[in-house]
Design a protein around this motif. Structure first.
Motif, PDB file in Angstrom:
ATOM      1  N   VAL A 205      -9.048 -10.079   4.082  1.00 38.96           N
ATOM      2  CA  VAL A 205      -7.668  -9.942   3.603  1.00 38.96           C
ATOM      3  C   VAL A 205      -7.286 -11.173   2.789  1.00 38.96           C
ATOM      4  O   VAL A 205      -6.686 -11.066   1.702  1.00 38.96           O
ATOM      5  N   LEU A 206      -7.636 -12.353   3.297  1.00 35.61           N
ATOM      6  CA  LEU A 206      -7.343 -13.586   2.570  1.00 35.61           C
ATOM      7  C   LEU A 206      -8.075 -13.605   1.230  1.00 35.61           C
ATOM      8  O   LEU A 206      -7.498 -13.961   0.192  1.00 35.61           O
TER       9      LEU A 206
ATOM     10  N   GLY B   9      -6.386 -11.299  -5.908  1.00 35.91           N
ATOM     11  CA  GLY B   9      -5.197 -10.698  -6.491  1.00 35.91           C
ATOM     12  C   GLY B   9      -4.351 -11.709  -7.250  1.00 35.91           C
ATOM     13  O   GLY B   9      -3.790 -11.402  -8.310  1.00 35.91           O
ATOM     14  N   LEU B  10      -4.260 -12.938  -6.729  1.00 37.59           N
ATOM     15  CA  LEU B  10      -3.500 -13.985  -7.418  1.00 37.59           C
ATOM     16  C   LEU B  10      -4.146 -14.344  -8.753  1.00 37.59           C
ATOM     17  O   LEU B  10      -3.459 -14.590  -9.749  1.00 37.59           O
TER      18      LEU B  10
ATOM     19  N   GLY C 226      -9.101 -11.037  -0.531  1.00 34.58           N
ATOM     20  CA  GLY C 226      -8.471 -10.079  -1.425  1.00 34.58           C
ATOM     21  C   GLY C 226      -7.183 -10.623  -2.032  1.00 34.58           C
ATOM     22  O   GLY C 226      -6.892 -10.420  -3.215  1.00 34.58           O
ATOM     23  N   LEU C 227      -6.402 -11.347  -1.223  1.00 30.60           N
ATOM     24  CA  LEU C 227      -5.146 -11.917  -1.719  1.00 30.60           C
ATOM     25  C   LEU C 227      -5.414 -12.971  -2.793  1.00 30.60           C
ATOM     26  O   LEU C 227      -4.727 -13.010  -3.831  1.00 30.60           O
ATOM     27  N   LEU C 228      -6.417 -13.819  -2.578  1.00 34.28           N
ATOM     28  CA  LEU C 228      -6.743 -14.852  -3.561  1.00 34.28           C
ATOM     29  C   LEU C 228      -7.232 -14.231  -4.870  1.00 34.28           C
ATOM     30  O   LEU C 228      -6.863 -14.674  -5.960  1.00 34.28           O
TER      31      LEU C 228
ATOM     32  N   ALA D 112      -1.032  -8.775  -6.695  1.00 32.18           N
ATOM     33  CA  ALA D 112      -1.885  -9.618  -5.849  1.00 32.18           C
ATOM     34  C   ALA D 112      -2.136  -8.985  -4.489  1.00 32.18           C
ATOM     35  O   ALA D 112      -3.122  -9.323  -3.808  1.00 32.18           O
ATOM     36  N   LEU D 113      -1.250  -8.056  -4.081  1.00 33.72           N
ATOM     37  CA  LEU D 113      -1.397  -7.436  -2.764  1.00 33.72           C
ATOM     38  C   LEU D 113      -2.437  -6.321  -2.736  1.00 33.72           C
ATOM     39  O   LEU D 113      -2.892  -5.931  -1.659  1.00 33.72           O
TER      40      LEU D 113
ATOM     41  N   THR E 225     -14.527 -12.880  -3.529  1.00 34.43           N
ATOM     42  CA  THR E 225     -14.654 -11.497  -3.056  1.00 34.43           C
ATOM     43  C   THR E 225     -15.825 -11.353  -2.093  1.00 34.43           C
ATOM     44  O   THR E 225     -15.669 -10.883  -0.963  1.00 34.43           O
TER      45      THR E 225
ATOM     46  N   ALA F 143      -5.837  -7.356  -1.459  1.00 36.68           N
ATOM     47  CA  ALA F 143      -5.636  -7.665  -0.036  1.00 36.68           C
ATOM     48  C   ALA F 143      -5.545  -6.386   0.784  1.00 36.68           C
ATOM     49  O   ALA F 143      -6.034  -6.320   1.929  1.00 36.68           O
TER      50      ALA F 143
END
Length: 568
Positions: free
Chosen positions: A259-260, A266-267, A262-264, A53-54, A310, A57
């Motif tokens: 960044v947020l 990734g999850l 990308g993290l979402l 998930a990182l 994205t 991000a």
């Protein structure tokens, strides 16, 4: 123009190759190396898999310097590109070719859910624009050279020169066909394909198995598929902009949102890694009939959400590949369902995935010819033509029935921009009545006698006058022409009030309306002025606007935009 088309085609093909290599380099350095280092495998679930998930991000972090120093280049996306081409003289600055291209490569290379076709079309279009500006081409020819570059980029990506031509004519030039422009675009698209084949071989980003129609009655299923995918494309457009609006409303600094986002993503990818990147690898497996029904159905929603996050969070990329992906998984799920319903019919889920892929692209972008020829060139099969034509036409008709805008024009419509209306109407749409109207209005009391009115008009230069009551509310409008019919009736001058001669069914405008709407109202009744009233009561007079005011405002705005384009 032919010589320039050849050069643009060659450079467009090279640009596509370099862009793809940059994506692959970022993917290897960031994504693949991280998977190896952390010993993450998508084949089985392990605790380390949560760390995947990182990675998107991290892509958001890598893009932050581009947003800080070149934020203007990353704004607008493909919709902004269309505005520049069709409404702003097709003069594209050179720097976004590198900054936006690098940003898209980082997005895709680190797992962001987006496509590369929009960015490569912009890269090719920028190459075309630079050639046009170098040789001081006129507006129309410059626009054609930009379309040549866009066609070159798409043709080189898919090894599909005909699809590149129709992409440029349908989407970039808004279906404005001219033989001279068509010739240049064909040449550029063909040359880009030659360069791509020389560098990468005679292969496409997508490959599909041989296509066959088992029975004529299957056409009924393809019609149903067209309806299903058409409705699905409308839902995706609504979902995409709903998510984008929600991200815009989050009270966080702009630089934190990539960044947020990308993290979402990734999850989501931690559970369904198929959403990462452009998804071409998984699409090919779906076209070969693989993938369980539940997985394909789940990916329809997962990919739609991941793509919207994205792009909505500020990670640059395109929408072309996500549309193909969504169409493929939706069509594949439809095909598997059809196999369950008709087990003796020997249906191929991959065939429905293929047609669904083209149908979704057609419905979402309102570009049926691009989708039809893209599938034809990918499959190299004449048998696909009839199913994809039927499905594309049905799907596009359904999408247009429920939503007049395509995926790329929704934001423009929100901003009052209609690409098909041309520069003139869009300038008028951008100007508001309240910015142009005269607030100092000469009014006439509705109980003024004709004699008093005769004395009044002798001291003014206006010819139309709003009537107001004692509360200052609009009750009618009178013109000098209305008065001329009784001017010689002396006996009536002190007996008749102006309201008896006035027009009481008054066409009005509001300060929040655009000039295009106001001009249409004036043209409909062939009048010279419109009273402007408030929106609450629709009777309180706040100003008046004339045809002359609107024309003057348009000329000033046109001059300002022309000077701005020249400065760029």
């Amino acid at each position: 123009m032919i010589i320039l088309a050849v050069l643009i085609g060659i450079l467009g093909g090279l640009g596509n190759y370099l862009f793809r290599q940059t994506i692959e380099l970022v993917h290897q350095l960031v994504f693949e190396q991280s998977l190896d280092l952390l010993q993450i495998s998508f084949d089985q679930w392990t605790p380390q898999r949560a760390l995947v998930a990182l990675l998107p991000a991290l892509g958001g972090l890598l893009i932050l310097p581009l947003w800080i120093f070149f934020g203007k280049d990353l704004k607008g996306g493909f919709a902004g590109f269309l505005v520049r081409v069709n409404l702003q003289g097709a003069k594209l600055p050179l720097r976004p070719l590198f900054t936006r291209g690098l940003g898209a490569a980082i997005t895709l290379g680190t797992g962001g859910s987006a496509g590369q076709e929009g960015p490569i079309a912009v890269i090719g279009g920028t190459i075309g624009s630079q050639f046009g500006k170098l040789f001081k081409m006129s507006g129309d020819r410059l626009k054609v050279l930009v379309a040549c570059g866009a066609a070159a980029g798409v043709a080189a990506t898919f090894n599909a020169p005909i699809a590149g031509v129709f992409f440029a004519t349908e989407i970039v030039l808004l279906s404005s066909f001219e033989l001279a422009s068509f010739t240049s675009i064909v040449i550029a698209s063909g040359m880009a394909t030659v360069v791509s084949r020389a560098l990468l071989g005679n292969i496409s980003e997508l490959s599909a198995p041989p296509y066959f129609v088992n029975s004529p009655w299957e056409m009924g299923l393809y019609l149903l598929l067209g309806i299903f995918v058409g409705i699905l494309s409308v839902g995706f457009i609504d979902l995409h902009f709903y998510i984008k609006d929600r991200i815009d409303a989050i009270p966080l600094p702009r630089l934190a949102k990539p960044v947020l986002g990308g993290l979402l993503v990734g999850l989501i990818g931690m559970v369904l890694p198929q959403v990462f990147g452009n998804g071409y690898g998984f699409m090919e497996t779906v076209l070969f009939g693989e993938g369980a029904l539940w997985l394909l159905a789940g990916l329809v929603l997962a990919k739609a959400v991941a793509t919207s996050i994205t792009l909505g969070s500020g990670l640059p990329g395109g929408m072309f590949a996500p549309c193909l992906f969504l169409g493929a998984v939706a069509g594949g799920a439809f095909g598997h369902l059809a196999v369950l319903v008709f087990p003796e019919a020997h249906l191929s889920p991959g065939a429905y995935a293929l047609v669904g892929m083209g149908t979704f692209l057609s419905a979402a972008t309102n570009a049926p010819m691009t989708a039809i020829f893209l599938l034809f060139e990918i499959t190299d099969s004449y048998q696909v033509i009839i199913p994809i034509m039927l499905a594309c036409v049905i799907g596009t008709s359904i999408a247009r029935h429920f939503k007049k805008d395509s995926l790329e024009t929704v934001e423009l419509s929100r901003a009052g921009i209609d690409l098909e209306a041309g520069k003139e109407r869009n300038i008028m749409k951008a100007l508001k009545v309240g910015e142009v109207m005269a607030r100092d209005v000469e009014t006439v009391p509705e109980n003024m006698t004709l004699g008093q009115f005769a004395e009044f008009i002798a001291s003014t230069r206006h010819t139309n006058f709003p009537l107001v009551n004692r509360k200052g509310e609009l009750t009618g409008i009178i013109s000098v022409q209305d008065f001329m019919g009784v001017v010689f009736e002396r006996d009536l001058m002190d007996l008749v009030v102006v309201k008896e001669l006035a027009s009481v069914n008054v066409i009005t405008a509001h300060a929040e309306e655009d000039l295009d709407t106001a001009m249409r109202k004036i043209g409909y009744r062939n009048i010279e002025q419109l009273p402007v009233v408030d929106r609450e009561t629709h009777r309180k007079l706040v100003g008046i606007i004339s045809r002359r005011d609107m024309v003057s405002a348009y000329n000033r705005a046109l001059m300002s935009r022309s000077l701005g384009d020249d400065d760029e």
